[in-house]
Write an enzyme that holds these catalytic residues in place. Structure first.
Site, PDB file in Angstrom:
ATOM      1  CG  HIS A 164       0.531  -0.591  17.829  1.00 54.45           C
ATOM      2  ND1 HIS A 164      -0.144   0.529  18.258  1.00 54.45           N
ATOM      3  CD2 HIS A 164      -0.370  -1.357  17.188  1.00 54.45           C
ATOM      4  CE1 HIS A 164      -1.417   0.431  17.886  1.00 54.45           C
ATOM      5  NE2 HIS A 164      -1.580  -0.699  17.243  1.00 54.45           N
ATOM      6  CD  GLU A 190       3.237  -5.993  15.595  1.00 55.04           C
ATOM      7  OE1 GLU A 190       3.804  -7.061  15.287  1.00 55.04           O
ATOM      8  OE2 GLU A 190       2.003  -5.884  15.710  1.00 55.04           O
TER       9      GLU A 190
END
Length: 289
Positions: free
Chosen positions: A74, A126
Site C-alpha cells: 500500500h 494507501e
C-alpha cells in the site's frame, strides 16, 4: 450436484504477487531479521504464512541496524521511508507500481496548480501514504470518502481528482460528476487499478447468475469489501469470509449454483480451500437428504 463457479478475475493481483515474491526473496538475502512495516497485504492468513517463513509484520519498535524492512504494497509516506533508511535498515520497497502512479499523479496535479481530491478511505494505508506524497510536494487537498466530503473542493476554481487504486468505479464517477457541476475547471486522472476494475466487473457479471455468492478476503481489505457490496446489491445471498471455516451449511441448502470471487490479496490456496469445503457441505446435504 452443485455447480461452483469462480469469477473470471479473482484473487492475487500483480502488485500483491510482486510484494509477496519480494518478501520471500528477502529471506535468502538478508543478514539480519526481516520485517514488514505493518501487514504487507490485507490478508491475515497470507501474512501468517509469511510470518512462519520468517517475515514478521511490525510497527517498527524492534528494528535494529542491519535488519531488512519491507515497505507494504500500500506504500508509506516518504518521510517514514527516509526515517527507516536513517536508522541503518535495509529497505525493500514493495509498494505496488499502480500505487506509485497515484503518488506521481497528486504531485503532477500540484505542479499544475490544482487543488487535489483523493477519492478513497481516509484511514486506509494507501491513502495515508499518498497524502504523505501530497505534503512532500507542497500540495493541498482532501480525501473524499462520501459525497458529503466534497465541500472544501467546491471553494477552489481548479480541482484535480484521483482515486485510491481499489476504489469503486461507480462512486469515483459520482464524485467527479458532482464536483464538475460546481467547479470551473476539473482535471481527472483515473488511478483505479485495472485489476480492481476487472474484479468488480467479474462480480457484476457472476452475482446475478448464481444462487449464492461467496466473497473471500481479509475483513480489513478495502477492495474485498467493495466486491462484497457490489455483489450484495445484485444478489442478497452474498457472504464475505476470510477462510473456509466460516462457511455455514445453511447458506447452501437447496442451492444449485455457487459463485466465488476473492479480493486482490487473497491467495489461490485459500480460494481452493473454500471451493473444496463448499463441495463437502453440498455433498453432505445430498447424502443426508
Amino acid at each position: 450436484m452443485v455447480d461452483i463457479i469462480i469469477a473470471e478475475h479473482a484473487g492475487f493481483c500483480f502488485g500483491v504477487k510482486r510484494a509477496v515474491k519480494l518478501a520471500e526473496e528477502s529471506l535468502k538475502e538478508s543478514q539480519g531479521k526481516v520485517y514488514t512495516l505493518g501487514p504487507i497485504i490485507h490478508n491475515p492468513q497470507e501474512v501468517n504464512r509469511l510470518k512462519n517463513l520468517g517475515v514478521f509484520p511490525s510497527q517498527g519498535e524492534e528494528f535494529k541496524e542491519g535488519d531488512t524492512v519491507i515497505i507494504r504494497s500500500h506504500g508509506i509516506p516518504p518521510e517514514k521511508e527516509e526515517a527507516l533508511r536513517k536508522k541503518g535498515l535495509k529497505v525493500i520497497d514493495a509498494t505496488c507500481p499502480y500505487v506509485k502512479a497515484v503518488h506521481e499523479a497528486v504531485c503532477q496535479l500540484t505542479r499544475e496548480g490544482y487543488f487535489v481530491v483523493l477519492v478513497g478511505e481516509k484511514n486506509h494505508p494507501e491513502v495515508i501514504g499518498t497524502l504523505g506524497y501530497l505534503r512532500a510536494c507542497n500540495g493541498k487537498g482532501i480525501v473524499v470518502e462520501t459525497l458529503e466530503d466534497i465541500g472544501e473542493a467546491l471553494k477552489h476554481e481548479r480541482v484535480g481528482i484521483v482515486a485510491q487504486t481499489t476504489q469503486n468505479e461507480e462512486f469515483f464517477k459520482e464524485v467527479v460528476g458532482e464536483i464538475a457541476l460546481w467547479v470551473k475547471e476539473v482535471k481527472v486522472i483515473n488511478t483505479i487499478c485495472n485489476a480492481t476494475s476487472l474484479r468488480q466487473e467479474s462480480v457484476k457479471k457472476l452475482a446475478p447468475e448464481v444462487d449464492v455468492m461467496i466473497i473471500i478476503g481479509g475483513k480489513n481489505s478495502g477492495n474485498t469489501r467493495r466486491l462484497y457490496y457490489i455483489s450484495k446489491e445484485l444478489n442478497p445471498n452474498t457472504y464475505h469470509i476470510e477462510t473456509a471455516e466460516e462457511l455455514q451449511p445453511e447458506w447452501f441448502r437447496g442451492v444449485k449454483r455457487v459463485g466465488i470471487s476473492a479480493g486482490a490479496s487473497t491467495p489461490d490456496w485459500i480460494i481452493e480451500q473454500v471451493k473444496s469445503r463448499i463441495q463437502e457441505i453440498c455433498e453432505g446435504q445430498l447424502v443426508s437428504s
